[in-house]
Every structure is written in structure tokens, then in C-alpha cells.
Design a protein around this motif. Structure first.
Motif, short mmCIF file in Angstrom:
data_model
loop_
_atom_site.label_atom_id
_atom_site.label_comp_id
_atom_site.label_asym_id
_atom_site.label_seq_id
_atom_site.Cartn_x
_atom_site.Cartn_y
_atom_site.Cartn_z
N ALA A 112 0.50 -1.14 -0.07
CA ALA A 112 0.15 -0.03 0.28
C ALA A 112 0.95 1.05 -0.45
O ALA A 112 0.48 2.11 -1.00
N ALA A 113 2.10 0.61 0.74
CA ALA A 113 2.51 2.47 0.99
C ALA A 113 3.92 3.01 -0.71
O ALA A 113 3.52 3.64 -1.05
N LEU A 114 3.99 1.40 -1.22
CA LEU A 114 4.33 1.43 -2.16
C LEU A 114 3.73 1.74 -3.73
O LEU A 114 4.25 2.70 -4.20
N LEU A 115 1.95 1.72 -3.60
CA LEU A 115 1.38 2.05 -4.34
C LEU A 115 1.01 3.99 -4.55
O LEU A 115 1.05 4.69 -4.87
N ALA A 116 1.02 4.02 -3.31
CA ALA A 116 0.41 5.33 -2.56
C ALA A 116 1.98 6.69 -3.64
O ALA A 116 1.66 7.44 -3.90
N LEU A 117 2.78 5.62 -3.05
CA LEU A 117 4.53 6.59 -3.62
C LEU A 117 4.37 6.45 -4.70
O LEU A 117 4.79 7.80 -5.34
N LEU A 118 3.76 5.19 -5.95
CA LEU A 118 3.76 5.38 -7.22
C LEU A 118 2.97 6.35 -7.62
O LEU A 118 2.90 6.97 -9.15
N ASP A 119 1.77 6.29 -7.18
CA ASP A 119 0.74 7.38 -7.54
C ASP A 119 1.60 8.97 -7.23
O ASP A 119 1.01 10.08 -8.34
N GLU A 120 1.51 9.06 -6.32
CA GLU A 120 2.20 10.05 -6.07
C GLU A 120 3.43 10.71 -7.23
O GLU A 120 3.33 11.84 -7.60
N HIS A 121 4.65 9.50 -7.51
CA HIS A 121 5.23 10.40 -8.37
C HIS A 121 5.12 9.17 -9.24
O HIS A 121 5.90 8.34 -9.50
N PRO A 122 4.51 9.07 -10.42
CA PRO A 122 4.71 8.24 -11.49
C PRO A 122 5.78 7.85 -12.78
O PRO A 122 5.66 6.39 -13.00
N VAL A 123 6.58 9.32 -12.04
CA VAL A 123 7.88 8.82 -13.05
C VAL A 123 8.63 7.92 -12.57
O VAL A 123 9.62 6.84 -12.59
N TYR A 124 8.53 7.51 -10.92
CA TYR A 124 9.29 6.31 -10.78
C TYR A 124 8.28 5.16 -11.23
O TYR A 124 9.39 3.69 -11.08
N TRP A 125 7.46 4.65 -11.65
CA TRP A 125 7.19 3.39 -11.92
C TRP A 125 8.31 2.48 -13.03
O TRP A 125 8.72 1.40 -12.75
#
Length: 228
Positions: A112-125
Motif C-alpha cells: 500500500a505504501a509503495l503504490l501510494a508513492l508511485l501514484d504520487e510520483h508516476p515517473v518512479y514506475w
């Protein structure tokens, strides 16, 4: 516990050390420390996604066991390797079992924490995709070798991969904590065949065998054998 104390250990790995500093900090801030005793299961095939892991100390066995009790060992994941990212992309259950080989310390980034981070910063995908694509590349290479290369060359190549931490370590290690039966399982070879190849390499001065250890003495000659 402040996860930043583990930064130096993780920075010895190629993937983490090349991440943007803000992403490094976010992963460490979201991380939780997990300690497993020898033999404890981290997750098993069919479990729901639980996030991303990095090995800080010890090693994790990744594999599966058939209904008949036969184990297929895919890899030994050691520090500072990251694993578990496949479920992040597709949200599907775990494909294999993961057990602590010995006492093991992990950094766990919950799903959940990782998905929230990626939602906030999609470039990190893209950074997570690079982690997965590196392993996919190695998988294709191993499949090709299984079909085309003789057993000694496959064994040499796998030892080099383990020494290099599957692309994570530079320079590679010379001493591998690797029982022969586990190496045999990873290569789909019999214990007897694996032992004979290792003894031949020891006789040539390429390796030195100890209990539960394989010491690489001549990296150049081992690399030459792996390219046959």
C-alpha cells in the motif's frame, strides 16, 4: 528504527545506488525492518501481494515444492538484492515460495505504501520496471542455457551470476555460501553430476570447495568456461 542506517549497505547494490535520491529516501522512510529465523517462510505461492523487499543480512531461498515434495530452487537472494516487484505490477498472487536460509534481516516496503508513492510520483514506475526487466533478461538467458549449453558451462555461468549478485555487486564476491545440493537444484542437475563438475574445477585450480562454500580462485578461467 531509522532505516537510513541501512543506506550504506543498500548503496553497494547497482539498482538502489542508481535511483534518484528522493526515491531512495522515500523507500527507506516507508520501509519496515523484518527479521526471520532460519527456515521461516516469508511468503508462499498463492499469497496476496505484500510489497517489495531488500535483503540486508542473510539470504532468502526462492523456489517451489511439488505435490510429490520435490523442490525447484530458482535462486538465492542475498544482500543487497531487491525482490518481490512482480506482484506490484499485476496485483496477482505470489508465484513462488520464499524462505530464510539462515537468520535473515529484510527491509520491507509494504504494498500500500509503495503504490501510494508511485501514484504520487508516476515517473518512479520506470525504476521498478528496470528492476523487473533485469531479472526477466536473466530468466531468458537461463532458459537458453538450459537448452543449449553443456552442464559445466551452465554451472560456471550460474556461479558467476551468484558472485555478481545477479548484476547487483561490483566487484563480485569470491566466496559463495552455497551448498552443492542447492546449486544442483538451481541447475536442474543431479547432486552427483554437480559434485563431479565442481571437483573437476577444483582439480584445475579454478575453484576451492569447502563445507557449504565455494571459493572462486580464477575468475578469468571460470568466465571462459561459462562462454563455451
Amino acid at each position: 528504527m531509522d532505516m537510513q542506517v541501512w543506506r550504506a549497505r543498500l548503496m553497494t547494490g547497482q539498482w538502489f545506488s542508481h535511483l534518484p535520491a528522493p526515491l531512495q529516501n522515500s523507500l527507506l522512510d516507508a520501509g519496515k525492518l523484518r527479521r526471520l529465523p532460519a527456515g521461516q517462510r516469508l511468503f508462499q505461492r498463492g499469497d496476496p501481494p505484500c510489497g517489495l523487499y531488500a535483503v540486508l543480512e542473510g539470504a532468502i531461498r526462492i523456489g517451489t515444492v511439488s505435490e510429490q515434495g520435490k523442490e525447484a530452487l530458482l535462486s538465492l537472494v542475498e544482500a543487497p538484492h531487491w525482490f518481490g516487484e512482480i506482484c506490484l505490477f499485476d496485483g496477482q498472487p505470489r508465484t513462488h515460495d520464499a524462505f530464510a536460509m539462515g537468520p535473515c534481516t529484510l527491509l520491507h516496503i509494504p504494498q500500500a505504501a509503495l503504490l501510494a508513492l508511485l501514484d504520487e510520483h508516476p515517473v518512479y514506475w520506470r525504476q521498478l520496471a528496470l528492476l523487473m526487466s533485469q531479472k526477466l533478461r536473466l530468466t531468458f538467458i537461463n532458459l537458453e542455457q538450459l537448452s543449449l549449453m553443456p552442464a559445466p558451462a551452465r554451472l560456471a555461468h550460474r556461479l558467476l551470476l551468484i558472485a555478481e549478485g545477479y548484476g547487483e555487486l561490483d566487484p563480485p564476491r569470491r566466496v559463495l555460501q552455497l551448498p552443492q545440493e542447492q546449486l544442483a537444484s538451481m541447475l536442474s542437475l543431479s547432486r552427483q553430476t554437480t559434485n563431479q563438475i565442481l571437483k573437476d574445477l577444483q582439480g584445475q585450480g579454478i575453484l576451492n570447495l569447502k563445507y557449504g562454500e565455494i571459493v572462486i580462485l580464477d575468475v578469468g578461467r571460470l568466465r571462459g568456461l561459462a562462454s563455451i
